[in-house]
Write a protein that holds these residues in place. Structure first.
Motif, PDB file in Angstrom:
ATOM      1  N   PHE A  35      10.036  43.014  21.833  1.00  0.00           N
ATOM      2  CA  PHE A  35       9.356  41.955  21.089  1.00  0.00           C
ATOM      3  C   PHE A  35      10.313  40.838  20.696  1.00  0.00           C
ATOM      4  O   PHE A  35      10.661  40.636  19.533  1.00  0.00           O
ATOM      5  CB  PHE A  35       8.644  42.544  19.877  1.00  0.00           C
ATOM      6  CG  PHE A  35       7.506  43.436  20.254  1.00  0.00           C
ATOM      7  CD1 PHE A  35       6.320  42.907  20.743  1.00  0.00           C
ATOM      8  CD2 PHE A  35       7.633  44.813  20.182  1.00  0.00           C
ATOM      9  CE1 PHE A  35       5.281  43.731  21.130  1.00  0.00           C
ATOM     10  CE2 PHE A  35       6.596  45.642  20.557  1.00  0.00           C
ATOM     11  CZ  PHE A  35       5.416  45.103  21.033  1.00  0.00           C
ATOM     12  N   ASN A  36      10.733  40.117  21.708  1.00  0.00           N
ATOM     13  CA  ASN A  36      11.484  38.884  21.592  1.00  0.00           C
ATOM     14  C   ASN A  36      11.170  38.074  22.843  1.00  0.00           C
ATOM     15  O   ASN A  36      10.606  38.608  23.806  1.00  0.00           O
ATOM     16  CB  ASN A  36      12.989  39.151  21.448  1.00  0.00           C
ATOM     17  CG  ASN A  36      13.570  39.827  22.668  1.00  0.00           C
ATOM     18  OD1 ASN A  36      13.805  39.187  23.699  1.00  0.00           O
ATOM     19  ND2 ASN A  36      13.817  41.136  22.574  1.00  0.00           N
ATOM     20  N   PRO A  37      11.448  36.787  22.873  1.00  0.00           N
ATOM     21  CA  PRO A  37      11.062  35.977  24.039  1.00  0.00           C
ATOM     22  C   PRO A  37      11.548  36.529  25.370  1.00  0.00           C
ATOM     23  O   PRO A  37      10.811  36.511  26.370  1.00  0.00           O
ATOM     24  CB  PRO A  37      11.678  34.614  23.722  1.00  0.00           C
ATOM     25  CG  PRO A  37      11.701  34.558  22.226  1.00  0.00           C
ATOM     26  CD  PRO A  37      11.997  35.960  21.787  1.00  0.00           C
ATOM     27  N   TRP A  38      12.780  37.024  25.416  1.00  0.00           N
ATOM     28  CA  TRP A  38      13.311  37.538  26.674  1.00  0.00           C
ATOM     29  C   TRP A  38      12.614  38.840  27.069  1.00  0.00           C
ATOM     30  O   TRP A  38      12.355  39.078  28.253  1.00  0.00           O
ATOM     31  CB  TRP A  38      14.815  37.755  26.558  1.00  0.00           C
ATOM     32  CG  TRP A  38      15.579  36.485  26.458  1.00  0.00           C
ATOM     33  CD1 TRP A  38      15.982  35.854  25.316  1.00  0.00           C
ATOM     34  CD2 TRP A  38      15.996  35.651  27.544  1.00  0.00           C
ATOM     35  NE1 TRP A  38      16.637  34.688  25.612  1.00  0.00           N
ATOM     36  CE2 TRP A  38      16.669  34.528  26.973  1.00  0.00           C
ATOM     37  CE3 TRP A  38      15.888  35.731  28.927  1.00  0.00           C
ATOM     38  CZ2 TRP A  38      17.216  33.512  27.743  1.00  0.00           C
ATOM     39  CZ3 TRP A  38      16.433  34.709  29.701  1.00  0.00           C
ATOM     40  CH2 TRP A  38      17.084  33.620  29.110  1.00  0.00           C
ATOM     41  N   GLY A  39      12.308  39.674  26.092  1.00  0.00           N
ATOM     42  CA  GLY A  39      11.593  40.912  26.390  1.00  0.00           C
ATOM     43  C   GLY A  39      10.188  40.654  26.904  1.00  0.00           C
ATOM     44  O   GLY A  39       9.721  41.308  27.850  1.00  0.00           O
ATOM     45  N   LEU A  40       9.498  39.674  26.309  1.00  0.00           N
ATOM     46  CA  LEU A  40       8.157  39.325  26.777  1.00  0.00           C
ATOM     47  C   LEU A  40       8.198  38.742  28.182  1.00  0.00           C
ATOM     48  O   LEU A  40       7.309  38.998  28.998  1.00  0.00           O
ATOM     49  CB  LEU A  40       7.517  38.334  25.812  1.00  0.00           C
ATOM     50  CG  LEU A  40       7.260  38.841  24.388  1.00  0.00           C
ATOM     51  CD1 LEU A  40       6.613  37.766  23.548  1.00  0.00           C
ATOM     52  CD2 LEU A  40       6.402  40.100  24.402  1.00  0.00           C
TER      53      LEU A  40
END
Length: 580
Positions: free
Chosen positions: A158-163
């Motif tokens: 749940f962070n931009p890179w993970g999404l």
């Protein structure tokens, strides 16, 4: 001397302005595509430049509203988030799909057939279902943290890179399929020449093999970019877990707030469409800078390799299957049979109450399921008929507007459901349409029309390949014997392309059942539909009910498709008296 059907169709006309039957059919197709696709898209563009043009409150035309996206913090953030997700997912997903395709065709991947099936399954599965599976697995109250003790997973996902990584896992099959198609033929002479000049295997791969695959690689990257940019499922699933606004979700919010802002929705829809168009134009610009026609007389089909399965290839395939399919779908299955996620693993925590709840007689799920199946069935039949007519005109006629038909079907593939839904509101809720008694906004019929519009482009592509195999001389011979257009289609084209027609119709049916974007935007307030039911249950924290409903509906949809497919094939064999 062979007489082709096209030359027969364009024989001298007795009257100057007389239309051939194929021309009449072409005009019907153009009218249908204009109503279903072109009119809604034109309405989106017009609404962005003339706010209120379709709501009876037209304002002065100008660019002021278009430039507000850079002044409003939420809009600006949504634009950045969408571009970030689409760009990173395009790079990562393209790299992943390309690598897996190369390994698949190296002959050292025994899991190759499973990869092929999984790639198509991931494309067909709605993104919000896979996103919900990842939330159930990776959230702080999810399986990874509560059951496995992996406390780092929530922060990792749940962070931009993970999404962006999650979206890459959802979209890599586009690159996998595109590159796999590019690997069907091989030209070993170029590689042998490079090796004779002293190039290593790695250098041959990067300097010879990769440039040959560049069109396929770029095609996969553009498809991923477009798919992620127009995705509505991920932000809809994330709404209650992680704040990450995107352009598509901002459009949904604009028409679900009070007061409703159709003008803002039109502007955001125009930005989504414009960015997609720029991506496609950039793709064509890159391809036109040099030639890629490398196949020659010594080209050979990719043959099955006799190499023994490799650990690296099968390990990569297993990792891809695990993260792209097994984890999200497995999480949903586990939660559907779990009483409480926080109670952990154990027989005492297993239950069937979620399935009993959704199957309750008179419950909302059964009503939503039956409504969605009925809407999808009508949309599939409509899409099949229009797609069959369009494919026939494109293949067997010289209709003057064939280029428009082909262009419309191609461009509509890139139109997100959210943008299409906004266009339908503008068209079918316009005051002039309402005064004429033709307003469909707020009715079930508008969902059918939108479902047809979303399915026609895919169905056309399926049918074009099948109709290309039908010799035009057959139609010409039938026409010379006095058979009219309807009879030629019914007795020649339909029997020879029946399998593809059934496949195209069933594909349209499956996609329409779980179309969250269209149903969320165009659904009448009191109408229960399946995608909205599942998404709402998830938003309210009823994870067991949401997953049970998804699995039941998905299983029933697959069973219906499989049953109809088997019956259709049996009927076709009997009709043609083919040996069983």
């Amino acid at each position: 001397m062979t007489l082709s059907f096209r030359s027969f169709a364009r024989s001298p006309r007795p009257a100057r302005f007389r239309l051939l039957p194929e021309d009449v059919l072409g005009l019907v197709v153009v009218a249908a595509l204009g109503l279903l696709v072109l009119a809604p898209m034109a309405a989106v563009v017009a609404q962005a430049f003339v706010p209120g043009a379709f709501t009876g409150q037209a304002e002065r035309a100008g660019l002021s509203l278009l430039l507000e996206i850079f002044e409003r913090p939420l809009w600006r953030r949504s634009l950045w988030n969408s571009l970030f997700l689409a760009s990173i997912a395009a790079v990562a997903g393209c790299a992943m799909g390309t690598a897996l395709a190369v390994l698949r065709h190296s002959g050292r991947m025994s899991l190759g057939p499973a990869m092929d099936v999984a790639a198509w399954a991931i494309i067909i599965l709605p993104s919000f279902i896979l996103a919900q599976g990842w939330i159930l697995f990776a959230s702080r109250g999810g399986i990874a943290n509560q059951w496995l003790g992996l406390s780092f997973v929530p922060d990792l996902i749940f962070n931009p890179w993970g999404l962006a990584a999650v979206m890459a896992l959802k979209s890599w099959p586009f690159a996998y399929i595109a590159v796999s198609a590019g690997l069907q033929w091989r030209m070993d002479d170029y590689g042998h020449a490079a090796r004779l000049c002293g190039a290593s295997g790695a250098r041959v791969f990067w300097s010879v093999r990769v440039p040959m695959l560049l069109p396929a690689v770029l095609s996969g990257a553009v498809l991923i970019f477009i798919d992620v940019l127009g995705d509505f499922g991920l932000p809809a699933a994330l709404a209650t877990t992680y704040r990450f606004p995107t352009l598509t979700y901002a459009i949904y919010v604009a028409i679900n707030q009070s007061p409703i802002r159709f003008d803002l929705a039109g502007v955001l829809a125009l930005y989504v469409t414009g960015i997609m168009l720029l991506a496609v134009l950039l793709y064509f610009w890159v391809l036109r800078r040099r030639r890629y026609d490398f196949l020659g007389a010594r080209a050979q089909l990719q043959a099955a390799s006799s190499l023994r399965p490799g650990l690296v290839a099968n390990g990569a395939a297993m990792l891809a299957l695990t993260f792209a399919l097994i984890i999200p779908i497995g999480a949903s299955v586990l939660v559907s049979f779990t009483d409480r996620i926080s109670a952990g693993i154990g027989f005492s925590n297993l239950t069937l109450r979620h399935y009993g709840f959704v199957l309750e007689t008179g419950g909302a799920f059964l009503s939503a399921l039956s409504t969605s199946l009925w809407i999808a069935a009508r949309a599939a039949v409509g899409a099949g008929l229009i797609a069959a007519a369009a494919a026939y005109v494109l293949t067997f006629s010289e209709f003057r507007l064939n280029r428009l038909i082909d262009l419309t079907c191609t461009l509509s593939l890139a139109v997100p459901g959210v943008v299409l839904g906004i266009g339908y509101i503008f068209v079918w809720n316009a005051p002039a349409v309402d005064r004429a008694g033709l307003s469909l906004y707020g009715t079930e019929d508008i969902l059918v029309l939108a479902g047809i519009a979303g399915a026609v482009p895919i169905a056309v592509r399926v049918l074009l390949g099948a109709m290309a195999q039908v010799p035009p001389s057959m139609l010409a011979a039938a026409a010379l014997q006095g058979a009219g257009l309807a009879r030629r289609i019914a007795t020649i084209v339909v029997p020879l392309t029946a399998a593809a027609l059934v496949s195209a119709t069933l594909t349209a049916f499956g996609s329409a059942v779980f179309d969250l974007a269209i149903n969320s935007i165009l659904r009448p307030p009191r109408l229960q539909v399946l995608p909205v039911y599942v998404n709402r249950a998830f938003e309210q924290g009823e994870f067991g009910a949401a997953t049970a409903a998804t699995l039941l509906a998905g299983g029933l949809t697959v069973a219906i498709i499989a049953t109809i497919s088997i019956i259709a094939k049996a009927a076709l064999r009997r009709l043609l008296r083919a040996p069983s």
